[in-house]
Motif scaffolding. Sequence first.
Motif, PDB file in Angstrom:
ATOM      1  N   UNK A   1       0.825  -1.209   0.000  1.00  0.00           N
ATOM      2  CA  UNK A   1       0.000   0.000   0.000  1.00  0.00           C
ATOM      3  C   UNK A   1       0.860   1.261   0.000  1.00  0.00           C
ATOM      4  N   UNK A   2       1.974   1.213   0.711  1.00  0.00           N
ATOM      5  CA  UNK A   2       2.833   2.390   0.876  1.00  0.00           C
ATOM      6  C   UNK A   2       3.952   2.465  -0.153  1.00  0.00           C
ATOM      7  N   UNK A   3       4.086   1.436  -0.985  1.00  0.00           N
ATOM      8  CA  UNK A   3       5.220   1.394  -1.913  1.00  0.00           C
ATOM      9  C   UNK A   3       6.538   1.313  -1.166  1.00  0.00           C
ATOM     10  N   UNK A   4       6.537   0.544  -0.088  1.00  0.00           N
ATOM     11  CA  UNK A   4       7.676   0.489   0.826  1.00  0.00           C
ATOM     12  C   UNK A   4       8.504  -0.776   0.646  1.00  0.00           C
ATOM     13  N   UNK A   5       9.741  -0.712   1.135  1.00  0.00           N
ATOM     14  CA  UNK A   5      10.581  -1.903   1.227  1.00  0.00           C
ATOM     15  C   UNK A   5      10.211  -2.656   2.499  1.00  0.00           C
ATOM     16  N   UNK A   6      10.460  -3.950   2.511  1.00  0.00           N
ATOM     17  CA  UNK A   6      10.175  -4.789   3.674  1.00  0.00           C
ATOM     18  C   UNK A   6      11.471  -5.046   4.432  1.00  0.00           C
ATOM     19  N   UNK A   7      11.425  -4.822   5.753  1.00  0.00           N
ATOM     20  CA  UNK A   7      12.563  -5.119   6.609  1.00  0.00           C
ATOM     21  C   UNK A   7      12.170  -6.124   7.675  1.00  0.00           C
ATOM     22  N   UNK A   8      13.146  -6.570   8.442  1.00  0.00           N
ATOM     23  CA  UNK A   8      12.879  -7.538   9.516  1.00  0.00           C
ATOM     24  C   UNK A   8      13.926  -7.373  10.602  1.00  0.00           C
ATOM     25  N   UNK A   9      13.542  -7.708  11.816  1.00  0.00           N
ATOM     26  CA  UNK A   9      14.501  -7.708  12.914  1.00  0.00           C
ATOM     27  C   UNK A   9      15.328  -8.995  12.844  1.00  0.00           C
ATOM     28  N   UNK A  10      16.438  -9.000  13.554  1.00  0.00           N
ATOM     29  CA  UNK A  10      17.263 -10.204  13.564  1.00  0.00           C
ATOM     30  C   UNK A  10      16.503 -11.374  14.181  1.00  0.00           C
ATOM     31  N   UNK A  11      15.691 -11.083  15.204  1.00  0.00           N
ATOM     32  CA  UNK A  11      14.923 -12.148  15.853  1.00  0.00           C
ATOM     33  C   UNK A  11      13.967 -12.803  14.859  1.00  0.00           C
ATOM     34  N   UNK A  12      13.356 -11.989  13.999  1.00  0.00           N
ATOM     35  CA  UNK A  12      12.442 -12.537  12.994  1.00  0.00           C
ATOM     36  C   UNK A  12      13.196 -13.362  11.964  1.00  0.00           C
ATOM     37  N   UNK A  13      14.377 -12.908  11.586  1.00  0.00           N
ATOM     38  CA  UNK A  13      15.192 -13.658  10.624  1.00  0.00           C
ATOM     39  C   UNK A  13      15.669 -14.965  11.237  1.00  0.00           C
ATOM     40  N   UNK A  14      16.166 -14.901  12.477  1.00  0.00           N
ATOM     41  CA  UNK A  14      16.657 -16.107  13.148  1.00  0.00           C
ATOM     42  C   UNK A  14      15.544 -17.137  13.346  1.00  0.00           C
ATOM     43  N   UNK A  15      14.311 -16.648  13.508  1.00  0.00           N
ATOM     44  CA  UNK A  15      13.171 -17.554  13.698  1.00  0.00           C
ATOM     45  C   UNK A  15      12.665 -18.116  12.380  1.00  0.00           C
ATOM     46  N   UNK A  16      13.204 -17.631  11.257  1.00  0.00           N
ATOM     47  CA  UNK A  16      12.807 -18.142   9.949  1.00  0.00           C
ATOM     48  C   UNK A  16      11.583 -17.466   9.365  1.00  0.00           C
ATOM     49  N   UNK A  17      11.160 -16.341   9.952  1.00  0.00           N
ATOM     50  CA  UNK A  17       9.972 -15.657   9.435  1.00  0.00           C
ATOM     51  C   UNK A  17      10.285 -14.880   8.157  1.00  0.00           C
ATOM     52  N   UNK A  18      11.539 -14.481   8.003  1.00  0.00           N
ATOM     53  CA  UNK A  18      11.968 -13.701   6.841  1.00  0.00           C
ATOM     54  C   UNK A  18      13.370 -14.145   6.445  1.00  0.00           C
ATOM     55  N   UNK A  19      13.746 -13.993   5.178  1.00  0.00           N
ATOM     56  CA  UNK A  19      15.112 -14.328   4.768  1.00  0.00           C
ATOM     57  C   UNK A  19      16.121 -13.349   5.350  1.00  0.00           C
ATOM     58  N   UNK A  20      17.387 -13.640   5.184  1.00  0.00           N
ATOM     59  CA  UNK A  20      18.441 -12.820   5.774  1.00  0.00           C
ATOM     60  C   UNK A  20      18.550 -11.444   5.134  1.00  0.00           C
ATOM     61  N   UNK A  21      18.269 -11.356   3.842  1.00  0.00           N
ATOM     62  CA  UNK A  21      18.528 -10.116   3.100  1.00  0.00           C
ATOM     63  C   UNK A  21      17.837  -8.879   3.673  1.00  0.00           C
TER      64      UNK A  21
END
Length: 310
Positions: free
Chosen positions: A220-240
């Motif tokens: 909706x916002x034309x935004x990039x997606x980010x993630x916290x390290x905890x979310x990445x370590x938990x496998x919710x998002x890739x490392x990039x």
Amino acid sequence: MVALVIAEHDHKVVKVATLNAVTAALACGGEVHVLVAGADAGEVAQAAAQIAGVTRVIHADSESFAHGLAENVAAQVLDIAHNYSHILFAATASGKNIAPRVAASLDVAQISEIIRVESDDVFDRPIYVGNAVATVQSGDATKVITVRTTGFAAAAASGGCAVVEAVTPARDSGKSHFVGSQIVKSDRPELAAAKIVVSGGRALGSANKFDEVIKPLADKLGAAVGASRAAVDAGYAPNDPQVGQTGKIVAPELYIAIGISGAIQHLAGMKDSKVIVAINKDAEAPIFSVADYGLEADLFVAVPELVAAL
């Protein structure tokens, strides 16, 4: 004094991080040259010549640079390093891979992630996860520097008229070879250069929920997606898309942190954002201490309501 900026590119387009590094190089005083090491990267060399403040572009073209292998690019930098007082890299994955090899070969101390140039030999850089700033003076004849891109405005991509000089490319070092890559294609903006970033944390609970909650708002916002390290370590998002001290450093105009507690490691990667919005049901979450706007609410209710209202 002459400073050399190592261009980051995809063999077609100059990446924005290069423009930030040029601004830092200009602050060092003297001329600024740009090295374009690539394969069939003539378009990049011409684009680099248009960057405001650049007086010369060194163009080395070879298949050995096709995949940006650090050993080969470092060899090219070392071939011409004797001509320069300062050699600057953007503090990206690529720059951090090449710069230490150059510094070690020149037997000088690398000056990492500068955020300010005080003079041609004095630089400011964050330490202790950004909670303090160290002022560093270097007596080395050649200063090898990585530049935190959020610390410097991007130089104008047009308005310059630098000379493009083709040089004989360095030989393939033979120390490494390219095996393959897996590239995720996305229509969203590149995280490090995005004006709006929507980030999710471990509170989302699963990869499916991460996608269901974060991506519609980002779309909706034309935004990039980010993630916290905890979310990445938990496998919710890739490392990039990881944002933080061990991920990407971002400073968008708007940063929306959803279900992110605000660990110091994450704050180091986004606290320079112009406006920070936090959504978290924990009123004591550290993220609220840096947020310009905070919403204490259940993210699974608040975010869909926000998407529906946009």
